[in-house]
Design a protein around this motif. Structure first.
Motif, PDB file in Angstrom:
ATOM      1  N   UNK A  44       0.830  -1.209   0.000  1.00 20.04           N
ATOM      2  CA  UNK A  44       0.000   0.000   0.000  1.00 20.04           C
ATOM      3  C   UNK A  44       0.863   1.257   0.000  1.00 20.04           C
ATOM      4  N   UNK A  45       1.946   1.223   0.797  1.00 16.10           N
ATOM      5  CA  UNK A  45       2.802   2.401   0.868  1.00 16.10           C
ATOM      6  C   UNK A  45       3.417   2.734  -0.487  1.00 16.10           C
TER       7      UNK A  45
ATOM      8  N   UNK B 209      -3.682   7.122   4.279  1.00 17.32           N
ATOM      9  CA  UNK B 209      -2.907   8.167   3.604  1.00 17.32           C
ATOM     10  C   UNK B 209      -3.385   8.375   2.160  1.00 17.32           C
ATOM     11  N   UNK B 210      -4.067   7.377   1.589  1.00 17.96           N
ATOM     12  CA  UNK B 210      -4.595   7.543   0.234  1.00 17.96           C
ATOM     13  C   UNK B 210      -5.605   8.685   0.174  1.00 17.96           C
TER      14      UNK B 210
ATOM     15  N   UNK C  21       4.629  19.380  -3.869  1.00 20.23           N
ATOM     16  CA  UNK C  21       3.560  19.918  -4.700  1.00 20.23           C
ATOM     17  C   UNK C  21       3.669  21.419  -4.942  1.00 20.23           C
TER      18      UNK C  21
ATOM     19  N   UNK D 268       0.958   6.317  -7.487  1.00 23.25           N
ATOM     20  CA  UNK D 268      -0.049   7.205  -8.073  1.00 23.25           C
ATOM     21  C   UNK D 268       0.378   8.670  -7.998  1.00 23.25           C
ATOM     22  N   UNK D 269       0.999   9.043  -6.882  1.00 19.69           N
ATOM     23  CA  UNK D 269       1.421  10.440  -6.751  1.00 19.69           C
ATOM     24  C   UNK D 269       2.462  10.782  -7.817  1.00 19.69           C
ATOM     25  N   UNK D 270       3.469   9.917  -7.960  1.00 15.57           N
ATOM     26  CA  UNK D 270       4.505  10.194  -8.957  1.00 15.57           C
ATOM     27  C   UNK D 270       3.941  10.144 -10.369  1.00 15.57           C
ATOM     28  N   UNK D 271       3.014   9.217 -10.591  1.00 14.91           N
ATOM     29  CA  UNK D 271       2.414   9.121 -11.919  1.00 14.91           C
ATOM     30  C   UNK D 271       1.721  10.433 -12.275  1.00 14.91           C
TER      31      UNK D 271
ATOM     32  N   UNK E  29       2.135   1.805  -3.332  1.00 22.31           N
ATOM     33  CA  UNK E  29       1.042   2.111  -4.253  1.00 22.31           C
ATOM     34  C   UNK E  29       0.651   3.581  -4.216  1.00 22.31           C
ATOM     35  N   UNK E  30       0.508   4.152  -3.022  1.00 23.28           N
ATOM     36  CA  UNK E  30       0.095   5.555  -2.957  1.00 23.28           C
ATOM     37  C   UNK E  30       1.148   6.438  -3.632  1.00 23.28           C
ATOM     38  N   UNK E  31       2.422   6.093  -3.465  1.00 23.01           N
ATOM     39  CA  UNK E  31       3.473   6.890  -4.102  1.00 23.01           C
ATOM     40  C   UNK E  31       3.550   6.640  -5.596  1.00 23.01           C
TER      41      UNK E  31
ATOM     42  N   UNK F  27      -2.078  -2.478   7.692  1.00 21.72           N
ATOM     43  CA  UNK F  27      -2.252  -2.067   6.290  1.00 21.72           C
ATOM     44  C   UNK F  27      -3.438  -1.143   6.100  1.00 21.72           C
TER      45      UNK F  27
ATOM     46  N   UNK G   3      -2.429   2.280   6.873  1.00 21.99           N
ATOM     47  CA  UNK G   3      -1.680   2.902   5.786  1.00 21.99           C
ATOM     48  C   UNK G   3      -2.573   3.346   4.641  1.00 21.99           C
ATOM     49  N   UNK G   4      -3.726   2.675   4.517  1.00 24.91           N
ATOM     50  CA  UNK G   4      -4.672   3.087   3.468  1.00 24.91           C
ATOM     51  C   UNK G   4      -5.202   4.506   3.710  1.00 24.91           C
TER      52      UNK G   4
ATOM     53  N   UNK H  31      -6.201  11.360  -8.785  1.00 28.98           N
ATOM     54  CA  UNK H  31      -4.922  10.793  -9.239  1.00 28.98           C
ATOM     55  C   UNK H  31      -4.981   9.273  -9.299  1.00 28.98           C
ATOM     56  N   UNK H  32      -6.029   8.669  -8.733  1.00 27.83           N
ATOM     57  CA  UNK H  32      -6.072   7.211  -8.680  1.00 27.83           C
ATOM     58  C   UNK H  32      -6.853   6.609  -9.833  1.00 27.83           C
TER      59      UNK H  32
ATOM     60  N   UNK I  23      -1.908  19.014  -9.301  1.00 24.32           N
ATOM     61  CA  UNK I  23      -1.786  17.560  -9.190  1.00 24.32           C
ATOM     62  C   UNK I  23      -3.173  16.987  -9.455  1.00 24.32           C
TER      63      UNK I  23
END
Lengths: 266, 265
Positions: free
Chosen positions: A31-32, B191-192, B51, A38-41, A34-36, B185, B188-189, B199-200, B57
């Motif tokens: 997950x960690x 933070x999304x 940013x 998307x951010x970098x993308x 993954x979020x990065x 986990x 950690x989600x 962006x997703x 973004x």
């Protein structure tokens, strides 16, 4: 050496006892990253195709992020928390009566943990990331080798840092809060989240004079081949210097703290 | 209604009791607040460093990103204030047998677990986040006033979503004996939800809006104020998601407590 090996083995076996941890841990790291991803993308979509950000192309950045988290899954340990809890719960006396150097014992235990983590976290996480995201392999065989050496130095460095942090955390009431903050600060300063090129010009030299970039940025850029040959060896030497310096600092802190603990009994 | 009043009074008592104990060690308390702030500042710096260099973004401008990230700290901070016992529930309460003490009292067990101790220093996240939102609002040309007025209430709804989801995960401890739990986990989600949902990919958006509805805690509450037309229908859904997750958490706790058998220790 023999007694130290026994400590390394014991912490290895302790970890094996909690199997659910692996799946949970792997998912967390996934997950960690993954979020990065998307951010970098999203950020790279703002620059022309093939363009760079902070000196990295998109595939390089993605590889940098992935190696960073894989490395973290390898060097991660909680000796700071364990030290602080041992002291607060009065169990430190047990550690003190063992006829070994306390710092050496703690560092070796954390290395035992890292050996375990290499096989049960870092390797599977690396495989998952390679399968899911377009992450590149090491730039060259020598980059792979030097990155391996650098990764081991990172683990030593983190253990040395955490030993010091643990001794400092003893003095605070809410250890966990203190350590939580440590993680966030180190994620920033180690280059795990963003490479140092993104810091303002004035802050860069400060970062270069701190040991933290050697946790992530150093092995990361060796892996990518951004530094190689003689320059890479020099960077490794600097990394090794910081390991020695912080181990020394830990020993000094420990001597001061140990005197204090004896008086408490425990 | 009488029950609500009683619980509100109890919450006040629990909180003031804990705060008094905590403020006995004043220097230590302020050290904790400072440490907590250093952590928040570090993670905020990542956002600022990254940013501020880009005009946008995922179609969001820099002040909008700061608004979103700052706002997300408010429900997150409120959640952090009450969550420490949820993490330790399985080990501290079930395995070590402290839960029996909880069951002897005529107050909901979940209520007691949540409010027996607080992470007071996390209130700084609420303050820091609010300041960031204020900073952003001054730089945004067109903010919906209605969206801003509703923001504090929606922050509470967001915090309820966070707390409920972790209470649900904690309730699983009644069935599965697992010291670690699946909380990390999921944590950690969270933070999304601090970055624009735009962006997703679709699959991540769907995940964050359904199975683990963190987007309703931090992202959707900001869309009315920021006038993001495409997402505004979701803004109105936030209270319902909040209520639904709370009901599910309370229900699972009821069933779990029924099933609970003491270790006798």
């Amino acid at each position: 050496m023999r007694p130290y090996l026994a400590f390394a083995r014991a912490s290895f076996l302790n970890l094996l006892a909690y199997r659910a941890r692996y799946f949970v841990g792997i998912l967390t790291y996934f997950f960690n990253v993954t979020v990065w991803y998307y951010i970098w993308k999203a950020l790279f979509s703002e620059v022309p195709p093939g363009g760079t950000l902070g000196g990295f192309t998109f595939p390089e950045m993605l590889t940098y992020v992935a190696t960073g988290w894989v490395l973290r899954s390898f060097y991660f340990n909680e000796i700071d928390r364990e030290i602080a809890v041992q002291v607060q719960e009065g169990r430190m006396a047990m550690a003190l009566i063992k006829p070994v150097d306390y710092q050496a014992m703690t560092i070796v235990q954390s290395l035992g943990e890292s050996v375990f983590r290499a096989g049960f976290f870092a390797a599977p996480i690396a495989l998952v990331l390679l399968a899911v995201y377009p992450v590149s392999l090491p730039a060259s065989p020598s980059a792979a080798l030097l990155c391996g050496v650098s990764g081991i130095l990172s683990a030593l460095l983190v253990a040395a840092i955490n030993f010091c942090v643990g001794l400092i955390a003893i003095r605070t009431y809410s250890i966990l809060g203190f350590l939580r903050a440590k993680y966030m600060v180190l994620e920033l300063l180690s280059g795990l989240l963003i490479p140092p090129a993104f810091f303002p010009e004035k802050v860069r030299p400060v970062l270069d004079w701190l040991p933290f970039l050697h946790m992530n940025f150093t092995p990361g850029r060796i892996y990518l081949g951004l530094v190689s040959g003689r320059a890479a060896l020099e960077v490794l030497a600097l990394q090794a210097f910081w390991v020695v310096a912080l181990l020394f600092l830990g020993q000094v802190l420990w001597r001061r703290t140990a005197r204090h603990i004896e008086s408490m009994g425990g | 209604m009488k029950e609500v009043r009683r619980h509100a009074r109890l919450l006040g008592l629990y909180f003031s009791q804990y705060a008094k104990a905590r403020l006995e060690h004043r220097v230590d308390f302020f050290t904790s607040v400072f440490a907590s702030f250093a952590g928040t500042a570090a993670s905020f710096s990542v956002v600022l460093l990254l940013f501020s260099r880009f005009p946008h973004l995922g179609g969001w401008t820099f002040p909008e990103i700061v608004f979103l990230y700052g706002f997300s700290l408010v429900p997150f901070g409120l959640f952090n204030v009450v969550s420490p016992n949820l993490y330790e529930f399985s080990g501290r309460y079930l395995t070590e047998g402290r839960f029996d003490r909880i069951l002897l009292r005529p107050v909901s067990p979940l209520f007691q677990i949540l409010f027996e101790s607080f992470r007071l220093e996390s209130l700084q996240e609420v303050v820091t986040g609010t300041l960031a939102v204020v900073w952003a609002v001054r730089r945004l040309p067109d903010v919906s006033m209605a969206g801003l007025w509703l923001l504090p209430l929606w922050a509470v709804f967001g915090a309820v979503i966070y707390v409920s989801i972790f209470a649900i995960l904690t309730a699983l401890g009644f069935w599965i004996e697992d010291r670690i739990g699946i909380a990390p986990p999921v944590f950690n989600l969270m933070s999304f939800g601090r970055y624009p949902l735009t962006i997703y990919d679709l699959k991540v958006r769907v995940l964050l809006s359904s199975v683990i509805p963190f987007a309703f805690a931090s992202f959707y509450p900001t869309v009315l104020a920021l006038r993001k037309a495409e997402f505004i229908p979701f803004f109105a859904v936030v209270p319902f998601v909040s209520a639904a997750s709370l009901l599910l958490a309370v229900f699972l706790w009821r069933v779990g407590v029924q099933k609970y058998g003491s270790t006798g220790s």
